[in-house]
Design a protein around this motif. Structure first.
Motif, PDB file in Angstrom:
ATOM      1  N   VAL A   1      10.894   5.572   2.019  1.00 26.69           N
ATOM      2  CA  VAL A   1       9.892   6.627   1.911  1.00 26.69           C
ATOM      3  C   VAL A   1       8.593   6.205   2.587  1.00 26.69           C
ATOM      4  O   VAL A   1       7.926   7.015   3.236  1.00 26.69           O
ATOM      5  N   LYS A   2       8.247   4.942   2.489  1.00 23.25           N
ATOM      6  CA  LYS A   2       7.033   4.443   3.140  1.00 23.25           C
ATOM      7  C   LYS A   2       7.050   4.732   4.640  1.00 23.25           C
ATOM      8  O   LYS A   2       6.032   5.136   5.220  1.00 23.25           O
ATOM      9  N   THR A   3       8.190   4.525   5.276  1.00 24.38           N
ATOM     10  CA  THR A   3       8.286   4.663   6.734  1.00 24.38           C
ATOM     11  C   THR A   3       8.713   6.057   7.181  1.00 24.38           C
ATOM     12  O   THR A   3       8.851   6.302   8.382  1.00 24.38           O
ATOM     13  N   ALA A   4       8.924   6.977   6.241  1.00 23.26           N
ATOM     14  CA  ALA A   4       9.341   8.333   6.595  1.00 23.26           C
ATOM     15  C   ALA A   4       8.176   9.114   7.211  1.00 23.26           C
ATOM     16  O   ALA A   4       7.003   8.771   7.020  1.00 23.26           O
ATOM     17  N   ASP A   5       8.501  10.151   7.944  1.00 24.51           N
ATOM     18  CA  ASP A   5       7.453  11.006   8.504  1.00 24.51           C
ATOM     19  C   ASP A   5       6.646  11.635   7.367  1.00 24.51           C
ATOM     20  O   ASP A   5       7.231  12.159   6.406  1.00 24.51           O
ATOM     21  N   PRO A   6       5.323  11.594   7.445  1.00 22.64           N
ATOM     22  CA  PRO A   6       4.491  12.137   6.361  1.00 22.64           C
ATOM     23  C   PRO A   6       4.331  13.652   6.470  1.00 22.64           C
ATOM     24  O   PRO A   6       3.223  14.170   6.627  1.00 22.64           O
ATOM     25  N   ASP A   7       5.441  14.355   6.405  1.00 27.96           N
ATOM     26  CA  ASP A   7       5.409  15.800   6.570  1.00 27.96           C
ATOM     27  C   ASP A   7       5.900  16.557   5.337  1.00 27.96           C
ATOM     28  O   ASP A   7       6.137  17.766   5.392  1.00 27.96           O
ATOM     29  N   GLY A   8       6.072  15.832   4.226  1.00 23.33           N
ATOM     30  CA  GLY A   8       6.483  16.478   2.998  1.00 23.33           C
ATOM     31  C   GLY A   8       7.972  16.685   2.838  1.00 23.33           C
ATOM     32  O   GLY A   8       8.407  17.264   1.839  1.00 23.33           O
ATOM     33  N   THR A   9       8.761  16.189   3.782  1.00 23.57           N
ATOM     34  CA  THR A   9      10.211  16.391   3.685  1.00 23.57           C
ATOM     35  C   THR A   9      10.933  15.216   3.041  1.00 23.57           C
ATOM     36  O   THR A   9      12.122  15.321   2.745  1.00 23.57           O
ATOM     37  N   VAL A  10      10.233  14.099   2.842  1.00 27.88           N
ATOM     38  CA  VAL A  10      10.848  12.937   2.194  1.00 27.88           C
ATOM     39  C   VAL A  10       9.931  12.473   1.072  1.00 27.88           C
ATOM     40  O   VAL A  10       8.746  12.214   1.297  1.00 27.88           O
ATOM     41  N   MET A  11      10.503  12.396  -0.134  1.00 32.08           N
ATOM     42  CA  MET A  11       9.710  11.968  -1.295  1.00 32.08           C
ATOM     43  C   MET A  11      10.518  10.998  -2.134  1.00 32.08           C
ATOM     44  O   MET A  11      11.738  10.919  -2.014  1.00 32.08           O
ATOM     45  N   LEU A  12       9.833  10.276  -2.974  1.00 35.49           N
ATOM     46  CA  LEU A  12      10.451   9.289  -3.858  1.00 35.49           C
ATOM     47  C   LEU A  12      10.275   9.724  -5.300  1.00 35.49           C
ATOM     48  O   LEU A  12       9.183  10.105  -5.704  1.00 35.49           O
ATOM     49  N   LEU A  13      11.364   9.677  -6.073  1.00 37.75           N
ATOM     50  CA  LEU A  13      11.258   9.828  -7.525  1.00 37.75           C
ATOM     51  C   LEU A  13      11.618   8.483  -8.119  1.00 37.75           C
ATOM     52  O   LEU A  13      12.715   7.975  -7.925  1.00 37.75           O
ATOM     53  N   ALA A  14      10.668   7.900  -8.852  1.00 36.17           N
ATOM     54  CA  ALA A  14      10.865   6.535  -9.328  1.00 36.17           C
ATOM     55  C   ALA A  14      10.016   6.256 -10.556  1.00 36.17           C
ATOM     56  O   ALA A  14       9.013   6.939 -10.801  1.00 36.17           O
ATOM     57  N   PRO A  15      10.405   5.242 -11.328  1.00 37.30           N
ATOM     58  CA  PRO A  15       9.531   4.792 -12.421  1.00 37.30           C
ATOM     59  C   PRO A  15       8.286   4.150 -11.832  1.00 37.30           C
ATOM     60  O   PRO A  15       8.320   3.590 -10.723  1.00 37.30           O
ATOM     61  N   LEU A  16       7.195   4.214 -12.560  1.00 35.48           N
ATOM     62  CA  LEU A  16       5.935   3.693 -12.038  1.00 35.48           C
ATOM     63  C   LEU A  16       5.943   2.185 -11.847  1.00 35.48           C
ATOM     64  O   LEU A  16       5.072   1.629 -11.182  1.00 35.48           O
ATOM     65  N   GLY A  17       6.934   1.512 -12.414  1.00 33.73           N
ATOM     66  CA  GLY A  17       7.029   0.068 -12.245  1.00 33.73           C
ATOM     67  C   GLY A  17       7.062  -0.379 -10.803  1.00 33.73           C
ATOM     68  O   GLY A  17       6.619  -1.482 -10.465  1.00 33.73           O
ATOM     69  N   PHE A  18       7.573   0.473  -9.913  1.00 35.40           N
ATOM     70  CA  PHE A  18       7.596   0.135  -8.495  1.00 35.40           C
ATOM     71  C   PHE A  18       6.186  -0.104  -7.963  1.00 35.40           C
ATOM     72  O   PHE A  18       5.987  -0.891  -7.033  1.00 35.40           O
ATOM     73  N   MET A  19       5.214   0.612  -8.527  1.00 37.61           N
ATOM     74  CA  MET A  19       3.836   0.518  -8.051  1.00 37.61           C
ATOM     75  C   MET A  19       2.971  -0.389  -8.916  1.00 37.61           C
ATOM     76  O   MET A  19       2.093  -1.083  -8.414  1.00 37.61           O
ATOM     77  N   MET A  20       3.204  -0.402 -10.230  1.00 38.88           N
ATOM     78  CA  MET A  20       2.289  -1.109 -11.130  1.00 38.88           C
ATOM     79  C   MET A  20       2.780  -2.481 -11.537  1.00 38.88           C
ATOM     80  O   MET A  20       1.994  -3.306 -11.965  1.00 38.88           O
ATOM     81  N   LEU A  21       4.107  -2.735 -11.426  1.00 34.95           N
ATOM     82  CA  LEU A  21       4.656  -4.021 -11.860  1.00 34.95           C
ATOM     83  C   LEU A  21       5.185  -4.864 -10.721  1.00 34.95           C
ATOM     84  O   LEU A  21       4.923  -6.069 -10.661  1.00 34.95           O
ATOM     85  N   PHE A  22       5.936  -4.258  -9.812  1.00 35.86           N
ATOM     86  CA  PHE A  22       6.576  -5.033  -8.741  1.00 35.86           C
ATOM     87  C   PHE A  22       5.595  -5.886  -7.933  1.00 35.86           C
ATOM     88  O   PHE A  22       5.944  -7.003  -7.548  1.00 35.86           O
ATOM     89  N   PRO A  23       4.369  -5.423  -7.658  1.00 32.92           N
ATOM     90  CA  PRO A  23       3.441  -6.286  -6.918  1.00 32.92           C
ATOM     91  C   PRO A  23       3.116  -7.593  -7.629  1.00 32.92           C
ATOM     92  O   PRO A  23       2.663  -8.555  -6.993  1.00 32.92           O
ATOM     93  N   HIS A  24       3.379  -7.666  -8.930  1.00 26.86           N
ATOM     94  CA  HIS A  24       3.054  -8.861  -9.703  1.00 26.86           C
ATOM     95  C   HIS A  24       4.267  -9.749  -9.987  1.00 26.86           C
ATOM     96  O   HIS A  24       4.100 -10.864 -10.479  1.00 26.86           O
ATOM     97  N   VAL A  25       5.474  -9.267  -9.697  1.00 24.99           N
ATOM     98  CA  VAL A  25       6.665 -10.052 -10.005  1.00 24.99           C
ATOM     99  C   VAL A  25       7.467 -10.432  -8.759  1.00 24.99           C
ATOM    100  O   VAL A  25       8.476 -11.133  -8.861  1.00 24.99           O
TER     101      VAL A  25
END
Length: 333
Positions: free
Chosen positions: A88-112
């Motif tokens: 999703v990070k590298t997808a075209d920013p045109d609203g056609t690709v989105m991520l549904l995920a637990p917030l741990g990907f953003m709030m926890l993974f950077p620390h582990v």
């Protein structure tokens, strides 16, 4: 380390945030949303094999025809969900690709993880969609007279070699909640990591004493009496297990925690597209189909504004950073 209650933004906190600080209101988004659906096929990516996240994505996508005529849900398993996040990070920013995920990907993974191929700033948080507390259950390895969290803590102290808990993996919020319980209550709580719901099977066999997992993973087994539920981690009792006290009621408010699920798009997605997507999600969450579907999945519909969503991630990131450091966990690749 500050207590979890001090560091955690609660639902109550979010509802009292000044309206001046909120980037967009749900009402405003609906009014400004573009009515015409996207002409291109939209994709919702999830990071694991079919399960709760996949079911949530399909449930919501089915009620978002006003956003895109066709929405395809894709599972991109691998690297503990990071494959989907990177896509999703590298997808075209045109609203056609989105991520549904637990917030741990953003709030926890950077620390582990020592290295990540993404940062939270690479994404725009669009909307939370659901939340669920974690559930502490015990099985046949623990004597039948252990019925409360206080009972279990006393049993663990008296039986240190048997004080074990299973989760869905090392470096997860589930893992750290168990570590926090052991540290707070003053006993050695041995973590046994599994993949998926493997801990529940070993819990039933008596291989481990307890499991710390989302409510839905063992709801049926608790209701049937095969497992005993001792506490949930939400700020209020779960509507699916109203007789089970919260960790706050049991005397451990620092363990209060919710697993939130949200939708993200690439950071450079234009604001008008983000607004349109947010409005479509908000409308979907208000439908009877989504409400009843989420109840069957044992999660609660939970949507907050985009401004509060961003603040929630920031607050929770600081909270989990402190927890990870306090437990002495060594980040991995």
């Amino acid at each position: 380390m500050k207590s979890g209650r001090q560091l955690m933004i609660t639902r109550r906190d979010l509802l009292t945030v000044s309206a001046a600080g909120v980037a967009f209101s749900a009402t405003g988004l609906v009014q400004r949303a573009i009515a015409q659906p996207l002409a291109r096929t939209a994709h919702i990516l999830t990071g694991f094999t079919p399960g709760l996240q996949d079911a949530l994505a399909r449930l919501i996508a089915g009620q978002m025809k006003d956003y895109a005529e066709t929405i395809v849900v894709e599972t991109r398993p691998g690297a503990a969900g990071r494959v989907a996040v990177e896509a999703v990070k590298t997808a075209d920013p045109d609203g056609t690709v989105m991520l549904l995920a637990p917030l741990g990907f953003m709030m926890l993974f950077p620390h582990v993880h020592k290295t990540l191929r993404y940062e939270p700033r690479d994404f725009t948080p669009v909307s939370t969609v659901a939340s669920t507390p974690t559930l502490l259950t015990v099985g046949p390895k623990v004597p039948g007279d252990v019925r409360t969290l206080a009972d279990f803590v006393a049993w663990c102290r008296a039986n240190p070699k048997q004080a074990t808990y299973g989760t869905a993996g090392a470096g997860t919020t589930l893992h750290f909640l168990g570590a926090m319980l052991g540290r707070t209550a003053g006993f050695d709580f041995l973590h046994v990591p599994y993949q998926g719901n493997g801990s529940i099977q070993d819990l039933l066999k008596g291989e481990i004493a307890s499991a710390i997992m989302p409510v839905g993973s063992s709801l049926g087994l608790v209701r049937s009496g095969d497992l005993r539920a001792l506490a949930t981690t939400g700020p209020h009792r779960s509507p699916f297990l109203p007789a089970v006290p919260t960790v706050g009621e049991a005397g451990y408010p620092s363990l209060e925690d919710l697993t939130w699920y949200g939708v993200f798009v690439p950071a450079k997605t234009p604001a008008n597209i983000v607004e349109k997507l947010n409005a479509a999600i908000q409308r979907a969450l208000r439908t009877d189909e989504v409400k009843s579907g989420m109840a069957k999945l044992a999660v609660e519909v939970d949507a907050i504004s985009m401004g509060d969503f961003a603040r929630l991630i920031a607050s929770q990131s600081e909270r989990w950073k402190a927890i990870v450091q306090a437990t002495g966990f060594v980040p991995t690749d």
